[in-house]
Scaffold this motif. Structure first.
Motif, PDB file in Angstrom:
ATOM      1  N   LEU A  40      22.717  46.915  37.217  1.00  0.00           N
ATOM      2  CA  LEU A  40      23.951  46.957  38.524  1.00  0.00           C
ATOM      3  C   LEU A  40      24.064  45.499  38.794  1.00  0.00           C
ATOM      4  N   GLY A  41      22.994  44.627  38.817  1.00  0.00           N
ATOM      5  CA  GLY A  41      22.844  43.266  38.891  1.00  0.00           C
ATOM      6  C   GLY A  41      23.845  42.130  38.044  1.00  0.00           C
ATOM      7  N   ARG A  86      27.039  33.079  43.243  1.00  0.00           N
ATOM      8  CA  ARG A  86      26.354  34.099  42.192  1.00  0.00           C
ATOM      9  C   ARG A  86      25.093  34.070  42.281  1.00  0.00           C
ATOM     10  N   LEU A 117      27.445  47.928  44.552  1.00  0.00           N
ATOM     11  CA  LEU A 117      26.362  47.889  43.708  1.00  0.00           C
ATOM     12  C   LEU A 117      25.103  47.903  44.465  1.00  0.00           C
ATOM     13  N   LEU A 118      25.075  46.787  45.396  1.00  0.00           N
ATOM     14  CA  LEU A 118      23.676  46.528  45.890  1.00  0.00           C
ATOM     15  C   LEU A 118      22.939  47.928  46.609  1.00  0.00           C
ATOM     16  N   PHE A 134      32.738  43.911  45.969  1.00  0.00           N
ATOM     17  CA  PHE A 134      32.329  44.997  44.954  1.00  0.00           C
ATOM     18  C   PHE A 134      30.620  44.918  44.818  1.00  0.00           C
ATOM     19  N   TRP A 135      30.076  43.782  44.714  1.00  0.00           N
ATOM     20  CA  TRP A 135      28.906  43.811  44.551  1.00  0.00           C
ATOM     21  C   TRP A 135      27.938  44.434  45.620  1.00  0.00           C
ATOM     22  N   VAL A 180      23.934  36.494  45.054  1.00  0.00           N
ATOM     23  CA  VAL A 180      24.180  37.634  44.840  1.00  0.00           C
ATOM     24  C   VAL A 180      22.753  38.244  43.680  1.00  0.00           C
ATOM     25  N   SER A 232      34.469  36.813  44.852  1.00  0.00           N
ATOM     26  CA  SER A 232      33.507  37.121  46.139  1.00  0.00           C
ATOM     27  C   SER A 232      33.304  35.710  46.773  1.00  0.00           C
ATOM     28  N   ALA A 262      27.430  43.041  38.758  1.00  0.00           N
ATOM     29  CA  ALA A 262      27.880  42.589  39.934  1.00  0.00           C
ATOM     30  C   ALA A 262      28.030  40.902  39.467  1.00  0.00           C
ATOM     31  N   PHE A 321      19.892  41.170  44.650  1.00  0.00           N
ATOM     32  CA  PHE A 321      19.420  42.198  43.456  1.00  0.00           C
ATOM     33  C   PHE A 321      18.122  42.117  43.232  1.00  0.00           C
ATOM     34  N   ALA A 346      31.419  40.877  37.309  1.00  0.00           N
ATOM     35  CA  ALA A 346      32.526  41.464  37.814  1.00  0.00           C
ATOM     36  C   ALA A 346      33.461  40.304  37.972  1.00  0.00           C
TER      37      ALA A 346
END
Length: 263
Positions: free
Chosen positions: A156-157, A171, A6-7, A2-3, A174, A167, A160, A178, A163
């Motif tokens: 958004l970061g 993290r 968003l990215l 999902f991230w 991730v 994943s 993510a 971002f 969430a």
């Protein structure tokens, strides 16, 4: 993953905003590159320093000092000589109206919005000395969009990272992904701050250079030097108390208790 979605959204928002800001800056820079050096008239200096209303103020002061226009302390303008010597003076006389008397505030507003002043501004834009209205609004809008994009990337970061979906990506990695679009947007803002900041509201960098040269020559005591100071600095350069008092009313609204200028 999902991230990742968003990215991609973060990159799309950042790329669009930065591209729009860059295009606006390039458009403004192209106008400055086409600037043609020439000696500024008083009206041109007034426009580049303070826009259309400064042109109206300069014309009113000039006519008042020649005793062709009476500017009362109560904020009224009275025509003494109805013959305008140039287009700007005729514009001011037209704004006063056929009765020969009017409050300064509507005269100033009407003259500033007249075709003669708009034409002056258009000629300065064509010469690369004034900032086009589209460039002023385009750059400001572009900066706001990039600022909004930076906030959106952070949001958004955070989404993510918070969430609950599983994943395989750690993290901290991730967050690092971002950080890339965020770094792009912040870098774009920093460059815009350095490159676009020299633009004033009215004068381009080329126009500001001419104004700077003109300002350095305002140390004399003759009439043109006096009017040059008014063009560059505005009503603050007016030394006569009565004339300054007349312009103190220029921004006031009508309240139904107007005073006759002859009082």
């Amino acid at each position: 993953m999902f991230w990742v979605l968003l990215l991609l959204l973060a990159w799309a928002v950042t790329g669009t905003a930065c591209t729009r800001l860059c295009l606006a800056a390039v458009h403004a820079a192209a106008a400055d590159a086409d600037a043609r050096e020439h000696d500024l008239t008083l009206y041109e200096a007034a426009f580049l320093s303070g826009g259309p209303r400064r042109v109206a103020d300069l014309t009113l002061v000039s006519m008042a000092r020649q005793r062709r226009l009476l500017l009362a302390r109560t904020g009224w303008a009275t025509v003494v000589d109805p013959r305008g010597r140039d287009e700007m003076e005729r514009t001011v006389l037209g704004a006063i109206g056929p009765e020969g008397q009017s409050r300064i505030a509507p005269v100033r507003a009407g003259a500033a919005a007249a075709d003669a002043v708009r034409g002056l501004g258009d000629r300065l834009v064509d010469a690369g000395l004034a900032v086009p209205a589209g460039a002023r609004s385009g750059i400001a809008s572009g900066v706001r969009q990039v600022q909004s994009a930076s906030v959106a990337v952070v949001a958004l970061g955070v989404i993510a990272l918070l969430a609950p979906a599983p994943s395989e990506m750690p993290r901290h990695l991730v967050a690092l992904w971002f950080a890339l679009p965020l770094a792009l947007s912040l870098s774009c803002l920093a460059i815009a701050r350095i490159e676009v900041h020299p633009y004033s509201r009215w004068a381009s960098p080329a126009g500001q250079r001419l104004l700077g040269a003109l300002s350095r020559g305002t140390g004399g005591t003759d009439e043109r030097t006096y009017l040059t100071s008014v063009a560059v600095r505005g009503i603050n350069a007016v030394g006569e108390p009565d004339l300054r008092a007349a312009f103190a009313h220029r921004e006031q609204r009508h309240d139904g208790w107007d005073t006759d200028p002859r009082d």
